[in-house]
Design an enzyme around this catalytic site. Structure first.
Site, mmCIF file in Angstrom:
data_model
loop_
_atom_site.group_PDB
_atom_site.id
_atom_site.type_symbol
_atom_site.label_atom_id
_atom_site.label_comp_id
_atom_site.label_asym_id
_atom_site.label_seq_id
_atom_site.Cartn_x
_atom_site.Cartn_y
_atom_site.Cartn_z
ATOM 1 N N GLY A 1 -16.670 -1.776 -2.692
ATOM 2 C CA GLY A 1 -15.979 -0.289 -1.724
ATOM 3 C C GLY A 1 -14.963 -0.530 -2.518
ATOM 4 N N GLY B 1 -11.044 5.341 -1.465
ATOM 5 C CA GLY B 1 -9.614 4.454 -0.913
ATOM 6 C C GLY B 1 -8.873 2.951 -1.517
ATOM 7 N N ILE B 2 -8.028 2.507 -0.859
ATOM 8 C CA ILE B 2 -7.758 1.331 -1.328
ATOM 9 C C ILE B 2 -8.447 0.726 -2.313
ATOM 10 C CG2 ILE B 2 -6.150 0.807 0.822
ATOM 11 C CD1 ILE B 2 -8.286 -1.448 1.278
ATOM 12 N N GLY B 3 -9.403 0.186 -2.324
ATOM 13 C CA GLY B 3 -10.432 -0.276 -3.276
ATOM 14 C C GLY B 3 -10.613 0.707 -4.651
ATOM 15 N N SER C 1 -8.059 -6.683 8.659
ATOM 16 C CA SER C 1 -7.478 -6.220 9.353
ATOM 17 C C SER C 1 -6.987 -6.462 10.735
ATOM 18 C CB SER C 1 -7.942 -4.716 9.937
ATOM 19 O OG SER C 1 -7.435 -3.935 10.417
ATOM 20 N N TYR D 1 -15.884 -3.164 14.840
ATOM 21 C CA TYR D 1 -15.192 -3.238 13.849
ATOM 22 C C TYR D 1 -13.821 -4.519 13.621
ATOM 23 C CZ TYR D 1 -11.912 -2.301 10.095
ATOM 24 O OH TYR D 1 -10.713 -2.048 8.992
#
Length: 277
Positions: A5, A9-11, A134, A159
């Site tokens: 990932g 995004g954050i990755g 998360s 999720y």
């Protein structure tokens, strides 16, 4: 540092920041266009490092096993493994392995890749495994009689359950890594505005997109990943769950050792490991 990932995004932010700090980044990506674009950016930031990318669909067990073999052959020593890739799906989908897609993508990818790269991590003597979870795990439960959510599927239930699996997996991993020098920690990056959930239609997808108006930037969300991957302050810290670079307590279910052992056995069976790794 191997990261899933890491092309959005954050990755991606974490990969770029770690590269700028001197790390050599090994990306695991599905999209060749995003993989090549991220690789170019990493090479601009740290041209002296031989950054690389391996391609595969992390929701497929065959691809995960292949990726582990390829990366292990190319990287006999891995200092940091960052399991970060994740997704959320508005309707229940099943992979070619017969797995619910969220469970396959968000949990089994962590489990299989970590097991497959274990020897390269052990070779370092002081490696780190970082699992992005998360706060969505807090209201989740794992129904071991319906692990693939054939009943009462919802985006949020699937999720949240997968993120609970990430923390429980980390808990089981710590016990199995005892004496190897490898640490394993999980984290909540905050609710971050990323691509996750963007592909979903319907009410669930609409709620996801609306909530992103109040979300953190990927730059802010990546901070804890970068901290866990690079800080000497946590070089020997293991088995904890972090938020904003500080350890916090996860849900009671996330601290259930019996659930961790059962998840490990179920995951090993799904991954076709003859024995628990």
């Amino acid at each position: 540092m191997v990261i899933t990932g890491g092309t959005s995004g954050i990755g991606q932010v974490a990969a770029e920041r770690l590269a700028a700090m001197g790390a050599r980044i090994v990306l695991v990506a599905r999209s060749q266009s995003r993989g090549e674009a991220t690789l170019r950016r990493l090479r601009e930031l740290a041209p002296a490092q031989a950054h690389s990318v391996h391609y595969g669909d992390i929701s497929r067990l065959a691809d995960l096993h292949r990726l582990a073999v390829e990366i292990r052959a190319a990287e006999p020593r891995i200092d940091v493994l960052i399991n970060n890739a994740g997704a959320a799906f508005g309707r229940r989908e099943v992979t070619e392995d017969g797995l619910e897609l969220t469970f396959a993508t968000n949990h089994m990818s962590y489990f299989v890749l970590t097991h497959g790269l274990r020897d390269s991590l052990i070779a370092v003597g002081a490696a780190r495994v970082i699992n992005t979870s998360s706060r969505a795990h807090e209201g989740a439960k794992i129904d071991f009689d319906d692990l693939q959510m054939q009943k009462n599927y919802s985006l949020y239930r699937a999720y949240g359950c997968s993120k609970l699996c990430n923390i429980i997996f980390t808990r089981g991993l710590v016990r199995r890594l005892e004496g190897t020098g490898i640490t394993a920690n999980s984290l909540h990056p905050g609710f971050v505005k990323t691509r996750i959930g963007d592909q979903n239609a319907g009410f669930g997808g609409a709620i996801f997109r609306f909530m992103k108006n109040f979300a953190l930037t990927p730059e802010k969300g990546a901070e804890t990943i970068v901290y866990l991957a690079s800080s000497e302050d946590v070089a020997k810290t293991t088995g904890l769950y972090f938020y904003k670079c500080k350890p916090i307590e996860p849900s009671k279910l996330a601290q259930d050792d019996a659930a961790a052992e059962r998840l490990w056995k179920e995951s090993a069976s799904v991954a076709h490991f003859s024995t628990s790794p």
